[in-house]
Design a protein around this motif. Structure first.
Motif, PDB file in Angstrom:
ATOM      1  N   ASP A   1       0.982  -1.032   0.243  1.00  0.00           N
ATOM      2  CA  ASP A   1      -0.030  -0.285  -0.233  1.00  0.00           C
ATOM      3  C   ASP A   1       0.780   1.109   0.114  1.00  0.00           C
ATOM      4  O   ASP A   1       0.735   2.034  -0.674  1.00  0.00           O
ATOM      5  CB  ASP A   1      -0.897  -0.016   1.254  1.00  0.00           C
ATOM      6  CG  ASP A   1      -2.123  -1.142   1.025  1.00  0.00           C
ATOM      7  OD1 ASP A   1      -2.307  -1.856  -0.019  1.00  0.00           O
ATOM      8  OD2 ASP A   1      -2.651  -1.172   2.296  1.00  0.00           O
ATOM      9  N   TRP A   2       2.113   1.668   1.110  1.00  0.00           N
ATOM     10  CA  TRP A   2       2.842   2.745   0.833  1.00  0.00           C
ATOM     11  C   TRP A   2       3.444   2.814   0.207  1.00  0.00           C
ATOM     12  O   TRP A   2       4.094   3.703  -1.057  1.00  0.00           O
ATOM     13  CB  TRP A   2       3.896   1.882   2.657  1.00  0.00           C
ATOM     14  CG  TRP A   2       5.213   3.076   1.559  1.00  0.00           C
ATOM     15  CD1 TRP A   2       4.692   4.521   2.411  1.00  0.00           C
ATOM     16  CD2 TRP A   2       6.130   3.549   1.741  1.00  0.00           C
ATOM     17  NE1 TRP A   2       6.159   5.317   2.743  1.00  0.00           N
ATOM     18  CE2 TRP A   2       6.720   4.699   1.981  1.00  0.00           C
ATOM     19  CE3 TRP A   2       6.894   2.796   0.069  1.00  0.00           C
ATOM     20  CZ2 TRP A   2       8.083   5.165   0.945  1.00  0.00           C
ATOM     21  CZ3 TRP A   2       8.015   3.288  -0.460  1.00  0.00           C
ATOM     22  CH2 TRP A   2       8.381   4.182   0.621  1.00  0.00           C
ATOM     23  N   SER A   3       3.566   1.263  -0.824  1.00  0.00           N
ATOM     24  CA  SER A   3       4.651   1.697  -2.354  1.00  0.00           C
ATOM     25  C   SER A   3       3.460   1.722  -3.379  1.00  0.00           C
ATOM     26  O   SER A   3       3.981   3.242  -4.396  1.00  0.00           O
ATOM     27  CB  SER A   3       4.645   0.487  -3.451  1.00  0.00           C
ATOM     28  OG  SER A   3       5.544  -0.357  -3.796  1.00  0.00           O
ATOM     29  N   ARG A   4       2.212   1.713  -3.019  1.00  0.00           N
ATOM     30  CA  ARG A   4       1.133   2.579  -4.246  1.00  0.00           C
ATOM     31  C   ARG A   4       1.609   4.022  -4.243  1.00  0.00           C
ATOM     32  O   ARG A   4       1.131   4.957  -5.066  1.00  0.00           O
ATOM     33  CB  ARG A   4       0.372   1.204  -4.180  1.00  0.00           C
ATOM     34  CG  ARG A   4       0.159   0.145  -5.522  1.00  0.00           C
ATOM     35  CD  ARG A   4      -1.229  -0.262  -5.450  1.00  0.00           C
ATOM     36  NE  ARG A   4      -1.684  -1.064  -4.010  1.00  0.00           N
ATOM     37  CZ  ARG A   4      -1.697  -1.656  -3.441  1.00  0.00           C
ATOM     38  NH1 ARG A   4      -1.122  -2.617  -4.424  1.00  0.00           N
ATOM     39  NH2 ARG A   4      -1.821  -2.642  -2.976  1.00  0.00           N
ATOM     40  N   THR A   5       0.934   4.590  -3.003  1.00  0.00           N
ATOM     41  CA  THR A   5       1.072   5.309  -2.517  1.00  0.00           C
ATOM     42  C   THR A   5       1.993   6.742  -2.999  1.00  0.00           C
ATOM     43  O   THR A   5       1.741   7.675  -3.201  1.00  0.00           O
ATOM     44  CB  THR A   5       0.321   5.264  -0.938  1.00  0.00           C
ATOM     45  OG1 THR A   5      -1.085   4.803  -0.828  1.00  0.00           O
ATOM     46  CG2 THR A   5       0.209   6.831  -0.551  1.00  0.00           C
ATOM     47  N   HIS A   6       3.023   6.157  -2.905  1.00  0.00           N
ATOM     48  CA  HIS A   6       4.043   6.683  -3.131  1.00  0.00           C
ATOM     49  C   HIS A   6       5.284   6.352  -4.462  1.00  0.00           C
ATOM     50  O   HIS A   6       6.293   7.225  -4.397  1.00  0.00           O
ATOM     51  CB  HIS A   6       5.370   6.876  -1.628  1.00  0.00           C
ATOM     52  CG  HIS A   6       4.840   7.247  -0.742  1.00  0.00           C
ATOM     53  ND1 HIS A   6       3.991   6.725   0.223  1.00  0.00           N
ATOM     54  CD2 HIS A   6       5.175   8.280   0.011  1.00  0.00           C
ATOM     55  CE1 HIS A   6       3.692   7.369   1.732  1.00  0.00           C
ATOM     56  NE2 HIS A   6       3.946   8.174   1.640  1.00  0.00           N
ATOM     57  N   LYS A   7       4.738   5.946  -5.216  1.00  0.00           N
ATOM     58  CA  LYS A   7       5.807   5.426  -6.633  1.00  0.00           C
ATOM     59  C   LYS A   7       5.382   6.168  -7.274  1.00  0.00           C
ATOM     60  O   LYS A   7       6.519   7.141  -7.727  1.00  0.00           O
ATOM     61  CB  LYS A   7       4.033   4.405  -7.378  1.00  0.00           C
ATOM     62  CG  LYS A   7       4.424   4.038  -8.631  1.00  0.00           C
ATOM     63  CD  LYS A   7       4.427   2.759  -9.395  1.00  0.00           C
ATOM     64  CE  LYS A   7       4.886   2.550 -10.524  1.00  0.00           C
ATOM     65  NZ  LYS A   7       4.115   1.497 -11.374  1.00  0.00           N
ATOM     66  N   PRO A   8       4.215   7.520  -7.305  1.00  0.00           N
ATOM     67  CA  PRO A   8       4.048   8.835  -8.106  1.00  0.00           C
ATOM     68  C   PRO A   8       5.555   9.664  -7.394  1.00  0.00           C
ATOM     69  O   PRO A   8       6.416  10.371  -8.372  1.00  0.00           O
ATOM     70  CB  PRO A   8       3.117   9.360  -8.102  1.00  0.00           C
ATOM     71  CG  PRO A   8       2.019   8.438  -8.066  1.00  0.00           C
ATOM     72  CD  PRO A   8       2.982   7.899  -6.778  1.00  0.00           C
ATOM     73  N   ALA A   9       5.149  10.182  -6.310  1.00  0.00           N
ATOM     74  CA  ALA A   9       6.417  11.118  -6.207  1.00  0.00           C
ATOM     75  C   ALA A   9       8.186   9.986  -5.918  1.00  0.00           C
ATOM     76  O   ALA A   9       8.750  10.981  -6.567  1.00  0.00           O
ATOM     77  CB  ALA A   9       6.487  10.837  -4.367  1.00  0.00           C
ATOM     78  N   ILE A  10       8.028   9.060  -6.294  1.00  0.00           N
ATOM     79  CA  ILE A  10       9.582   8.322  -5.774  1.00  0.00           C
ATOM     80  C   ILE A  10       9.387   8.434  -7.549  1.00  0.00           C
ATOM     81  O   ILE A  10      11.035   8.835  -7.786  1.00  0.00           O
ATOM     82  CB  ILE A  10       9.371   6.457  -5.841  1.00  0.00           C
ATOM     83  CG1 ILE A  10       9.155   7.033  -3.885  1.00  0.00           C
ATOM     84  CG2 ILE A  10      10.539   6.651  -6.145  1.00  0.00           C
ATOM     85  CD1 ILE A  10       8.800   5.201  -2.914  1.00  0.00           C
ATOM     86  N   ALA A  11       8.870   7.911  -8.353  1.00  0.00           N
ATOM     87  CA  ALA A  11       9.296   8.366 -10.208  1.00  0.00           C
ATOM     88  C   ALA A  11       9.717   9.457 -10.186  1.00  0.00           C
ATOM     89  O   ALA A  11      10.342   9.841 -10.942  1.00  0.00           O
ATOM     90  CB  ALA A  11       7.853   8.167 -10.405  1.00  0.00           C
ATOM     91  N   ALA A  12       8.667  10.964  -9.663  1.00  0.00           N
ATOM     92  CA  ALA A  12       9.183  12.071  -9.838  1.00  0.00           C
ATOM     93  C   ALA A  12      10.696  12.375  -9.352  1.00  0.00           C
ATOM     94  O   ALA A  12      11.482  13.112 -10.115  1.00  0.00           O
ATOM     95  CB  ALA A  12       8.558  13.104  -8.893  1.00  0.00           C
ATOM     96  N   ALA A  13      10.984  12.058  -8.302  1.00  0.00           N
ATOM     97  CA  ALA A  13      12.635  12.454  -7.401  1.00  0.00           C
ATOM     98  C   ALA A  13      13.417  11.163  -8.615  1.00  0.00           C
ATOM     99  O   ALA A  13      14.075  12.196  -8.414  1.00  0.00           O
ATOM    100  CB  ALA A  13      12.501  11.538  -5.779  1.00  0.00           C
TER     101      ALA A  13
END
Length: 137
Positions: A108-120
């Protein structure tokens, strides 16, 4: 550090000085096959062949090794029925179910933060082209 300083700085891990078992846990959940077996068994009891069909890419040998490790760690329970040929079923123990819930939280954490990680990653790659990993994520 002064010239007179000769003491050795103690190395402590994430649990301080005690052995909380984090390395053992990371060995198990760092193994993709173990995680996939736990996730599949969280859905219910499975026979060996059901597990094998449900986990694409896992070989019979790797599934055998993985289930044995999970049984040894007390995460999975193995039941063998005296039939010909023997029928084997696998299920999560209470400890295995608690790990499954942690894995679910991590997913769930991974799905939630996937866009932020991709942007970083994109920002990093743009700012540090010589250091970027350029791996398929």
């Amino acid at each position: 550090m002064s010239v007179a300083h000769t003491a050795v700085t103690p190395q402590t891990g994430p649990c301080g000085d005690d052995d909380c078992g984090i390395r053992d846990v990371l060995d198990r959940i760092g193994d993709k096959w173990s995680v996939l077996v736990v996730v599949e068994l969280a859905k219910g009891v499975r026979r060996f062949r059901e597990l094998e069909r449900a986990i694409p890419g896992i070989s019979q040998r790797m599934l055998t090794v993985t289930t044995r490790r999970l049984c040894r760690d007390g995460l999975v329970h193995r039941t063998v029925y005296p039939t010909v040929p023997p029928q084997t079923e696998y299920s999560l123990t209470d400890t295995g179910h608690s790990l499954a819930s942690v894995i679910t939280d991590l997913a769930d954490w991974s799905r939630t933060h996937k866009p932020a990680i991709a942007a970083a990653r994109a920002r990093w790659d743009a700012e540090h082209p010589q250091d970027s990993m350029h791996t398929a994520d």
